[in-house]
Write a protein that holds these residues in place. Structure first.
Motif, PDB file in Angstrom:
ATOM      1  N   ILE A  22       0.855  -1.333  -0.170  1.00 50.83           N
ATOM      2  CA  ILE A  22       0.006   0.070  -0.007  1.00 50.83           C
ATOM      3  C   ILE A  22       0.816   1.008  -0.100  1.00 50.83           C
ATOM      4  CG2 ILE A  22      -1.804   1.187   1.283  1.00 50.83           C
ATOM      5  CD1 ILE A  22      -2.598  -1.227   2.342  1.00 50.83           C
ATOM      6  N   PRO A  23       0.708   2.057  -0.932  1.00 52.07           N
ATOM      7  CA  PRO A  23       1.548   3.375  -1.273  1.00 52.07           C
ATOM      8  C   PRO A  23       1.590   4.363   0.008  1.00 52.07           C
ATOM      9  CG  PRO A  23       0.706   2.753  -3.233  1.00 52.07           C
ATOM     10  CD  PRO A  23      -0.082   1.847  -2.129  1.00 52.07           C
ATOM     11  N   THR A  24       2.304   5.040   0.359  1.00 51.97           N
ATOM     12  CA  THR A  24       2.168   5.806   1.602  1.00 51.97           C
ATOM     13  C   THR A  24       1.185   7.113   1.153  1.00 51.97           C
ATOM     14  OG1 THR A  24       4.532   5.347   1.855  1.00 51.97           O
ATOM     15  CG2 THR A  24       3.548   7.647   2.903  1.00 51.97           C
ATOM     16  N   VAL A  25       1.055   7.338   0.042  1.00 52.10           N
ATOM     17  CA  VAL A  25       0.141   8.374  -0.457  1.00 52.10           C
ATOM     18  C   VAL A  25      -1.236   7.792  -0.224  1.00 52.10           C
ATOM     19  CG1 VAL A  25      -0.891   9.682  -2.467  1.00 52.10           C
ATOM     20  CG2 VAL A  25       1.691   9.657  -1.989  1.00 52.10           C
ATOM     21  N   VAL A  26      -1.537   6.711  -0.586  1.00 55.04           N
ATOM     22  CA  VAL A  26      -2.743   6.156  -0.172  1.00 55.04           C
ATOM     23  C   VAL A  26      -3.009   6.131   1.037  1.00 55.04           C
ATOM     24  CG1 VAL A  26      -4.220   4.034  -0.463  1.00 55.04           C
ATOM     25  CG2 VAL A  26      -2.604   4.720  -2.318  1.00 55.04           C
ATOM     26  N   SER A  27      -2.059   5.627   1.861  1.00 57.24           N
ATOM     27  CA  SER A  27      -2.317   5.768   3.539  1.00 57.24           C
ATOM     28  C   SER A  27      -2.777   7.312   3.993  1.00 57.24           C
ATOM     29  CB  SER A  27      -1.068   5.245   4.090  1.00 57.24           C
ATOM     30  OG  SER A  27      -0.642   3.933   3.729  1.00 57.24           O
ATOM     31  N   LEU A  28      -1.977   8.166   3.384  1.00 58.38           N
ATOM     32  CA  LEU A  28      -2.170   9.450   3.981  1.00 58.38           C
ATOM     33  C   LEU A  28      -3.806   9.763   3.563  1.00 58.38           C
ATOM     34  CD1 LEU A  28      -1.424  12.043   5.236  1.00 58.38           C
ATOM     35  CD2 LEU A  28      -0.518  12.580   2.766  1.00 58.38           C
ATOM     36  N   LEU A  29      -4.171   9.437   2.255  1.00 51.02           N
ATOM     37  CA  LEU A  29      -5.490   9.821   1.987  1.00 51.02           C
ATOM     38  C   LEU A  29      -6.530   9.133   2.651  1.00 51.02           C
ATOM     39  CD1 LEU A  29      -5.167   9.771  -1.997  1.00 51.02           C
ATOM     40  CD2 LEU A  29      -5.315  11.997  -0.344  1.00 51.02           C
ATOM     41  N   VAL A  30      -6.325   7.708   3.041  1.00 52.23           N
ATOM     42  CA  VAL A  30      -7.171   6.912   3.692  1.00 52.23           C
ATOM     43  C   VAL A  30      -7.279   7.444   5.482  1.00 52.23           C
ATOM     44  CG1 VAL A  30      -7.574   4.683   5.130  1.00 52.23           C
ATOM     45  CG2 VAL A  30      -7.022   4.830   2.530  1.00 52.23           C
ATOM     46  N   ILE A  31      -6.185   7.982   5.827  1.00 49.67           N
ATOM     47  CA  ILE A  31      -6.298   8.523   7.319  1.00 49.67           C
ATOM     48  C   ILE A  31      -6.852  10.028   7.419  1.00 49.67           C
ATOM     49  CG2 ILE A  31      -4.846   9.394   8.877  1.00 49.67           C
ATOM     50  CD1 ILE A  31      -2.548   7.209   8.133  1.00 49.67           C
ATOM     51  N   LEU A  32      -6.624  10.745   6.290  1.00 54.03           N
ATOM     52  CA  LEU A  32      -7.310  11.997   6.324  1.00 54.03           C
ATOM     53  C   LEU A  32      -8.769  12.005   5.990  1.00 54.03           C
ATOM     54  CD1 LEU A  32      -4.775  14.388   4.289  1.00 54.03           C
ATOM     55  CD2 LEU A  32      -5.414  14.313   6.893  1.00 54.03           C
ATOM     56  N   GLY A  33      -8.984  10.830   5.372  1.00 55.00           N
ATOM     57  CA  GLY A  33     -10.614  10.814   4.809  1.00 55.00           C
ATOM     58  C   GLY A  33     -11.354  10.395   6.247  1.00 55.00           C
ATOM     59  N   THR A  34     -10.813   9.403   6.736  1.00 54.57           N
ATOM     60  CA  THR A  34     -11.249   8.773   7.924  1.00 54.57           C
ATOM     61  C   THR A  34     -11.410   9.781   9.297  1.00 54.57           C
ATOM     62  OG1 THR A  34     -10.318   6.556   7.440  1.00 54.57           O
ATOM     63  CG2 THR A  34     -11.199   6.898   9.694  1.00 54.57           C
ATOM     64  N   LEU A  35     -10.651  10.544   9.317  1.00 56.84           N
ATOM     65  CA  LEU A  35     -10.353  11.310  10.469  1.00 56.84           C
ATOM     66  C   LEU A  35     -11.698  12.560  10.004  1.00 56.84           C
ATOM     67  CD1 LEU A  35      -7.026  12.168  11.320  1.00 56.84           C
ATOM     68  CD2 LEU A  35      -8.494  10.939  12.486  1.00 56.84           C
ATOM     69  N   THR A  36     -11.741  12.962   8.747  1.00 60.35           N
ATOM     70  CA  THR A  36     -12.803  13.895   8.360  1.00 60.35           C
ATOM     71  C   THR A  36     -14.317  13.401   8.565  1.00 60.35           C
ATOM     72  OG1 THR A  36     -11.367  14.873   6.610  1.00 60.35           O
ATOM     73  CG2 THR A  36     -13.794  15.106   6.562  1.00 60.35           C
ATOM     74  N   VAL A  37     -14.594  12.241   7.941  1.00 59.11           N
ATOM     75  CA  VAL A  37     -15.598  11.492   8.311  1.00 59.11           C
ATOM     76  C   VAL A  37     -16.096  11.347   9.812  1.00 59.11           C
ATOM     77  CG1 VAL A  37     -17.095   9.283   7.878  1.00 59.11           C
ATOM     78  CG2 VAL A  37     -15.536  10.253   6.067  1.00 59.11           C
ATOM     79  N   ALA A  38     -15.109  10.719  10.692  1.00 60.87           N
ATOM     80  CA  ALA A  38     -15.225  10.656  11.908  1.00 60.87           C
ATOM     81  C   ALA A  38     -15.601  12.106  12.761  1.00 60.87           C
ATOM     82  CB  ALA A  38     -14.221   9.986  12.598  1.00 60.87           C
ATOM     83  N   THR A  39     -14.909  13.053  12.148  1.00 63.00           N
ATOM     84  CA  THR A  39     -15.198  14.357  12.825  1.00 63.00           C
ATOM     85  C   THR A  39     -16.642  14.898  12.562  1.00 63.00           C
ATOM     86  OG1 THR A  39     -12.912  14.725  12.858  1.00 63.00           O
ATOM     87  CG2 THR A  39     -14.341  16.884  13.327  1.00 63.00           C
TER      88      THR A  39
END
Length: 347
Positions: A300-317
């Motif tokens: 899993i590329p690091t860029v994909v990891s970054l997008l997944v993490i940011l997206g998850t935090l946004t949805v949770a907030t």
């Protein structure tokens, strides 16, 4: 990525200098920080983290730069969840607001020391045994499942005084004489010629010992993003340095992030799976694929990891804020059954 010893020393001195600056500029004179003060200094520390990341990317390449920013965002997100536990501890010990900055700064200093030790141990383990990634991945998935079951309820803070002391605090109370009242921000006090420990020291011990558990989660998580100890250390350091300001900035918002645990649980599970897949690529265990690397396992590329993490935090907030707003509206909106106004009868 090769980092010279002098770079490590300069970085360590810079982090220590920021902690010392924080003490003399804000904590030495007890006061309750305003929202404006907390916002300004939170922005300053985030700005420093961004500038450092840009510099790191310019010097060592943007692959490492992306790893740093992904690690920083992950550690920052995990630290917000830690703040909720700090809030509960502060409430339990009834720490006066003007002294909370000192408690948090000492907690940050303890966290930096503990996490540096964990980082070095983790780096040494990874260097010697590639199968450690299997353990890290399994532990993060397990932690994520447990975290998903947790809920941050407002009442949990209200009933913080009912929570039992941690093991370290109980042992300290059993061994050393303590008093129940605060003596300004002193750690110890003398009464009738006898030395006593104040609640100020006890709450610092409680926060420091709690951070050991936090480190067990965060260090494997960031090693799932990068295997560079320097990036792991700096991402952790910058995430922790602004923690005190973030605590006062978020304030009551912490209790409104009801889905934060679920969001972080997904992130930890995602990174855990990423670690297991990476371990399969570097596999040396004889009972897995005959000791050969598992080629079909995707990286899993690091860029994909970054997008997944940011997206998850946004949805949770966003989901948390929507839920708490609806719950609040439901509490204040009277129902027909509750309406005390009598209904006029038609003639």
């Amino acid at each position: 990525m090769s980092v010279d010893l002098w770079v490590w020393l300069v970085t360590g001195a810079g982090v220590l200098g920021l902690v010392v600056f924080d003490f003399y500029a804000h904590v030495r004179t007890p006061h309750a920080p305003t929202f404006r003060e907390s916002a300004i200094w939170s922005a300053v520390y985030i700005g420093l983290a961004v500038v450092f990341g840009v510099g790191l990317g310019a010097v060592w390449g943007w692959g490492h730069g992306t790893e740093y920013f992904t690690g920083y965002v992950t550690e920052k997100a995990l630290s917000v969840d830690n703040l909720f536990i700090f809030l509960i501890i502060m409430t339990k010990f009834a720490v006066p607001r003007i002294y909370q900055q000192k408690v948090l700064l000492v907690g940050v200093a303890i966290a930096l020391v503990l996490r540096t030790v964990f980082i070095l141990v983790g780096a040494a383990a990874i260097e010697q045994w590639s199968w450690v990634f299997y353990l890290f991945g399994a532990y993060l998935v397990y932690t994520g499942i447990n975290l998903a079951r947790e809920k941050h309820e407002p009442g949990e803070v209200d009933h913080a005084s009912e929570r039992k002391d941690g093991l370290t605090v109980r042992l300290l109370k059993r061994v050393l004489p303590t008093v129940d009242e605060y003596h300004e921000d002193k750690l110890t006090t003398r009464i009738d010629g006898k030395r006593f420990i104040t609640p100020m020291l006890l709450v610092m011990v409680a926060i420091g010992s709690t951070d050991v558990i936090f480190a067990l989660d965060s260090i494997p998580a960031i090693y799932g993003i990068t295997q560079e100890p320097y990036i792991v250390f700096t991402a952790n350091a910058f995430a922790l340095l602004g923690l005190r300001q973030l605590y006062f900035l978020l304030g009551g918002l912490l209790e409104r992030l009801v889905y934060l645990s679920q969001g972080l649980a997904f992130i930890l599970g995602f990174i855990g799976v990423k670690l297991v897949l990476h371990a399969m690529h570097t596999n040396e265990l004889s009972f897995i694929n005959g000791g050969e690397h598992v080629e079909w396992a995707p990286e899993i590329p690091t860029v994909v990891s970054l997008l997944v993490i940011l997206g998850t935090l946004t949805v949770a907030t966003v989901a948390s804020l929507i839920k708490t707003r609806r719950d609040k509206q439901a509490e204040v909106t009277p129902t027909v059954a509750d309406d005390p106004t009598p209904i006029a009868k038609e003639s």
